[in-house]
Design a protein around this motif. Sequence first.
Motif, PDB file in Angstrom:
ATOM      1  N   ASP A   1      -2.022  19.970  -5.689  1.00 16.13           N
ATOM      2  CA  ASP A   1      -1.500  19.408  -4.450  1.00 16.13           C
ATOM      3  C   ASP A   1      -1.559  17.883  -4.548  1.00 16.13           C
ATOM      4  OD1 ASP A   1      -1.115  18.459  -1.848  1.00 16.13           O
ATOM      5  OD2 ASP A   1      -2.329  20.032  -0.941  1.00 16.13           O
ATOM      6  N   PRO A   2      -0.448  17.190  -4.267  1.00 17.05           N
ATOM      7  CA  PRO A   2      -0.470  15.722  -4.317  1.00 17.05           C
ATOM      8  C   PRO A   2      -1.556  15.100  -3.437  1.00 17.05           C
ATOM      9  CG  PRO A   2       1.777  16.491  -4.216  1.00 17.05           C
ATOM     10  CD  PRO A   2       0.895  17.700  -4.007  1.00 17.05           C
ATOM     11  N   ALA A   3      -1.914  15.760  -2.362  1.00 20.04           N
ATOM     12  CA  ALA A   3      -2.992  15.244  -1.504  1.00 20.04           C
ATOM     13  C   ALA A   3      -4.324  15.232  -2.242  1.00 20.04           C
ATOM     14  CB  ALA A   3      -3.102  16.082  -0.233  1.00 20.04           C
TER      15      ALA A   3
ATOM     16  N   THR B   1       5.369  11.713  -0.225  1.00 19.02           N
ATOM     17  CA  THR B   1       4.319  11.605   0.780  1.00 19.02           C
ATOM     18  C   THR B   1       3.135  10.841   0.230  1.00 19.02           C
ATOM     19  OG1 THR B   1       5.018  13.712   1.714  1.00 19.02           O
ATOM     20  CG2 THR B   1       2.820  12.941   2.307  1.00 19.02           C
ATOM     21  N   HIS B   2       2.830  11.095  -1.030  1.00 19.33           N
ATOM     22  CA  HIS B   2       1.682  10.453  -1.671  1.00 19.33           C
ATOM     23  C   HIS B   2       2.147   9.698  -2.904  1.00 19.33           C
ATOM     24  CE1 HIS B   2      -1.097  12.740   0.789  1.00 19.33           C
ATOM     25  NE2 HIS B   2      -0.354  13.808   0.533  1.00 19.33           N
ATOM     26  N   VAL B   3       1.642   8.499  -3.084  1.00 21.32           N
ATOM     27  CA  VAL B   3       1.798   7.774  -4.337  1.00 21.32           C
ATOM     28  C   VAL B   3       0.397   7.552  -4.883  1.00 21.32           C
ATOM     29  CG1 VAL B   3       4.018   6.706  -3.801  1.00 21.32           C
ATOM     30  CG2 VAL B   3       1.908   5.517  -3.198  1.00 21.32           C
TER      31      VAL B   3
ATOM     32  N   GLU C   1       0.845  -1.180   0.000  1.00 22.80           N
ATOM     33  CA  GLU C   1       0.000   0.000   0.000  1.00 22.80           C
ATOM     34  C   GLU C   1       0.887   1.238   0.000  1.00 22.80           C
ATOM     35  OE1 GLU C   1      -3.172  -0.107  -0.482  1.00 22.80           O
ATOM     36  OE2 GLU C   1      -3.223  -2.272  -0.372  1.00 22.80           O
ATOM     37  N   PRO C   2       0.341   2.375  -0.415  1.00 28.25           N
ATOM     38  CA  PRO C   2       1.170   3.582  -0.480  1.00 28.25           C
ATOM     39  C   PRO C   2       1.902   3.886   0.814  1.00 28.25           C
ATOM     40  CG  PRO C   2      -0.893   3.969  -1.592  1.00 28.25           C
ATOM     41  CD  PRO C   2      -0.987   2.593  -0.939  1.00 28.25           C
TER      42      PRO C   2
END
Length: 124
Positions: free
Chosen positions: A68-70, A13-15, A4-5
């Motif tokens: 934003d990657p989020a 921080t995020h994939v 999982e990411p």
Amino acid sequence: MVIEPSDLTTDLTHVYTTSDRVERLFGSFGSLEWTDHDNDGASEPKTFEDAIYEATSIINQYLMGFYDPAELVKSTWIVSAATKLAVKRICINRLNAPPDHILKECEEIIATLKDIQSGSTILQ
């Protein structure tokens, strides 16, 4: 083993995809065929991790300054794009050509990312 990411040991921080999604696109036999480097009957988790990291990095290369990657991680299109880019990377990892349909889809993904970056397309 599903990665999982949150399990990835990268500086991201995020994939945008998971090994489970990549494996589903390949199919379980195909996934094993392309990721079992030592022929022990099990996929190499690092292969998925590297492909997911690269797919995320490619997307960030085009969109980091705009989104934003989020928020990107919530986009269905981004998740699908990252999964296909990761599949392509796994194929190339063993010096094999990816299937034609994956190559075509990845070319379309890159074109769309460029359009989003230029402002001619908005990510929905």
